[in-house]
Design a protein around this motif. Structure first.
Motif, PDB file in Angstrom:
ATOM      1  N   ASN A   1       0.842  -1.193   0.000  1.00 39.40           N
ATOM      2  CA  ASN A   1       0.000   0.000   0.000  1.00 39.40           C
ATOM      3  C   ASN A   1       0.883   1.252   0.000  1.00 39.40           C
ATOM      4  O   ASN A   1       2.104   1.160  -0.110  1.00 39.40           O
ATOM      5  CB  ASN A   1      -0.961  -0.011   1.190  1.00 39.40           C
ATOM      6  CG  ASN A   1      -0.240  -0.049   2.521  1.00 39.40           C
ATOM      7  OD1 ASN A   1       0.913   0.337   2.645  1.00 39.40           O
ATOM      8  ND2 ASN A   1      -0.932  -0.530   3.543  1.00 39.40           N
ATOM      9  N   HIS A   2       0.260   2.399   0.152  1.00 41.48           N
ATOM     10  CA  HIS A   2       0.979   3.670   0.072  1.00 41.48           C
ATOM     11  C   HIS A   2       1.937   3.917   1.236  1.00 41.48           C
ATOM     12  O   HIS A   2       2.778   4.801   1.161  1.00 41.48           O
ATOM     13  CB  HIS A   2      -0.025   4.831  -0.030  1.00 41.48           C
ATOM     14  CG  HIS A   2      -0.909   4.945   1.166  1.00 41.48           C
ATOM     15  ND1 HIS A   2      -1.951   4.066   1.387  1.00 41.48           N
ATOM     16  CD2 HIS A   2      -0.910   5.809   2.198  1.00 41.48           C
ATOM     17  CE1 HIS A   2      -2.560   4.402   2.520  1.00 41.48           C
ATOM     18  NE2 HIS A   2      -1.951   5.443   3.033  1.00 41.48           N
ATOM     19  N   VAL A   3       1.838   3.128   2.320  1.00 39.83           N
ATOM     20  CA  VAL A   3       2.775   3.292   3.436  1.00 39.83           C
ATOM     21  C   VAL A   3       3.784   2.145   3.506  1.00 39.83           C
ATOM     22  O   VAL A   3       4.535   2.024   4.463  1.00 39.83           O
ATOM     23  CB  VAL A   3       2.043   3.469   4.794  1.00 39.83           C
ATOM     24  CG1 VAL A   3       1.249   4.760   4.815  1.00 39.83           C
ATOM     25  CG2 VAL A   3       1.159   2.276   5.098  1.00 39.83           C
ATOM     26  N   GLY A   4       3.786   1.284   2.479  1.00 38.71           N
ATOM     27  CA  GLY A   4       4.807   0.252   2.373  1.00 38.71           C
ATOM     28  C   GLY A   4       4.462  -1.110   2.934  1.00 38.71           C
ATOM     29  O   GLY A   4       5.284  -2.019   2.876  1.00 38.71           O
ATOM     30  N   GLY A   5       3.269  -1.257   3.489  1.00 41.22           N
ATOM     31  CA  GLY A   5       2.864  -2.567   4.010  1.00 41.22           C
ATOM     32  C   GLY A   5       2.012  -3.307   2.998  1.00 41.22           C
ATOM     33  O   GLY A   5       1.718  -2.796   1.916  1.00 41.22           O
ATOM     34  N   PRO A   6       1.580  -4.515   3.340  1.00 41.32           N
ATOM     35  CA  PRO A   6       0.731  -5.262   2.417  1.00 41.32           C
ATOM     36  C   PRO A   6      -0.610  -4.540   2.223  1.00 41.32           C
ATOM     37  O   PRO A   6      -1.182  -4.017   3.171  1.00 41.32           O
ATOM     38  CB  PRO A   6       0.536  -6.622   3.088  1.00 41.32           C
ATOM     39  CG  PRO A   6       1.093  -6.513   4.453  1.00 41.32           C
ATOM     40  CD  PRO A   6       1.879  -5.261   4.555  1.00 41.32           C
ATOM     41  N   HIS A   7      -1.057  -4.486   0.998  1.00 40.24           N
ATOM     42  CA  HIS A   7      -2.313  -3.820   0.668  1.00 40.24           C
ATOM     43  C   HIS A   7      -3.477  -4.593   1.291  1.00 40.24           C
ATOM     44  O   HIS A   7      -3.462  -5.825   1.346  1.00 40.24           O
ATOM     45  CB  HIS A   7      -2.472  -3.754  -0.847  1.00 40.24           C
ATOM     46  CG  HIS A   7      -3.579  -2.866  -1.276  1.00 40.24           C
ATOM     47  ND1 HIS A   7      -4.888  -3.282  -1.294  1.00 40.24           N
ATOM     48  CD2 HIS A   7      -3.566  -1.582  -1.703  1.00 40.24           C
ATOM     49  CE1 HIS A   7      -5.650  -2.280  -1.723  1.00 40.24           C
ATOM     50  NE2 HIS A   7      -4.870  -1.239  -1.963  1.00 40.24           N
ATOM     51  N   ALA A   8      -4.486  -3.870   1.757  1.00 39.46           N
ATOM     52  CA  ALA A   8      -5.649  -4.499   2.382  1.00 39.46           C
ATOM     53  C   ALA A   8      -6.323  -5.498   1.446  1.00 39.46           C
ATOM     54  O   ALA A   8      -6.801  -6.542   1.879  1.00 39.46           O
ATOM     55  CB  ALA A   8      -6.644  -3.436   2.833  1.00 39.46           C
ATOM     56  N   GLY A   9      -6.360  -5.184   0.158  1.00 38.47           N
ATOM     57  CA  GLY A   9      -6.965  -6.106  -0.800  1.00 38.47           C
ATOM     58  C   GLY A   9      -6.210  -7.422  -0.877  1.00 38.47           C
ATOM     59  O   GLY A   9      -6.811  -8.491  -0.999  1.00 38.47           O
ATOM     60  N   ALA A  10      -4.888  -7.364  -0.798  1.00 41.79           N
ATOM     61  CA  ALA A  10      -4.077  -8.583  -0.812  1.00 41.79           C
ATOM     62  C   ALA A  10      -4.307  -9.382   0.466  1.00 41.79           C
ATOM     63  O   ALA A  10      -4.430 -10.613   0.427  1.00 41.79           O
ATOM     64  CB  ALA A  10      -2.605  -8.236  -0.977  1.00 41.79           C
ATOM     65  N   MET A  11      -4.390  -8.685   1.608  1.00 38.82           N
ATOM     66  CA  MET A  11      -4.630  -9.382   2.872  1.00 38.82           C
ATOM     67  C   MET A  11      -6.027  -9.998   2.907  1.00 38.82           C
ATOM     68  O   MET A  11      -6.210 -11.114   3.405  1.00 38.82           O
ATOM     69  CB  MET A  11      -4.429  -8.437   4.054  1.00 38.82           C
ATOM     70  CG  MET A  11      -2.987  -8.044   4.246  1.00 38.82           C
ATOM     71  SD  MET A  11      -2.668  -7.146   5.771  1.00 38.82           S
ATOM     72  CE  MET A  11      -3.595  -5.641   5.513  1.00 38.82           C
TER      73      MET A  11
END
Length: 74
Positions: free
Chosen positions: A41-51
């Motif tokens: 995502n925009h802050v560098g973590g896994p995107h919510a959609g991927a999770m």
């Protein structure tokens, strides 16, 4: 063919995200989402959609493990 292999063969998003499955029983599924920059995502973590896709795929694995033998009846 294992449940994880079946999901990878039939569910395009499992292949797209390169999800991997460990233990799968009617009560538990262990699924892994590899850390891929393309799915951050925009802050560098896994995107919510991927999770979400990871969790939805794990729940599908549990359903298949629990009720897979009954699917021909539906």
């Amino acid at each position: 063919m294992s449940v994880g292999e079946m999901l990878a063969a039939t569910v395009p998003m499992v292949r797209t995200l390169d999800l991997a499955f460990g233990e799968i029983t009617p009560e538990r599924a262990v699924a892994h989402l590899p850390d891929q920059a393309a799915y951050h995502n925009h802050v560098g973590g896994p995107h919510a959609g991927a999770m979400f896709t990871l969790a939805e795929s794990a729940s599908g694995a549990i359903v298949l493990a629990a009720f897979g033998e009954q699917l021909t009846r539906a």
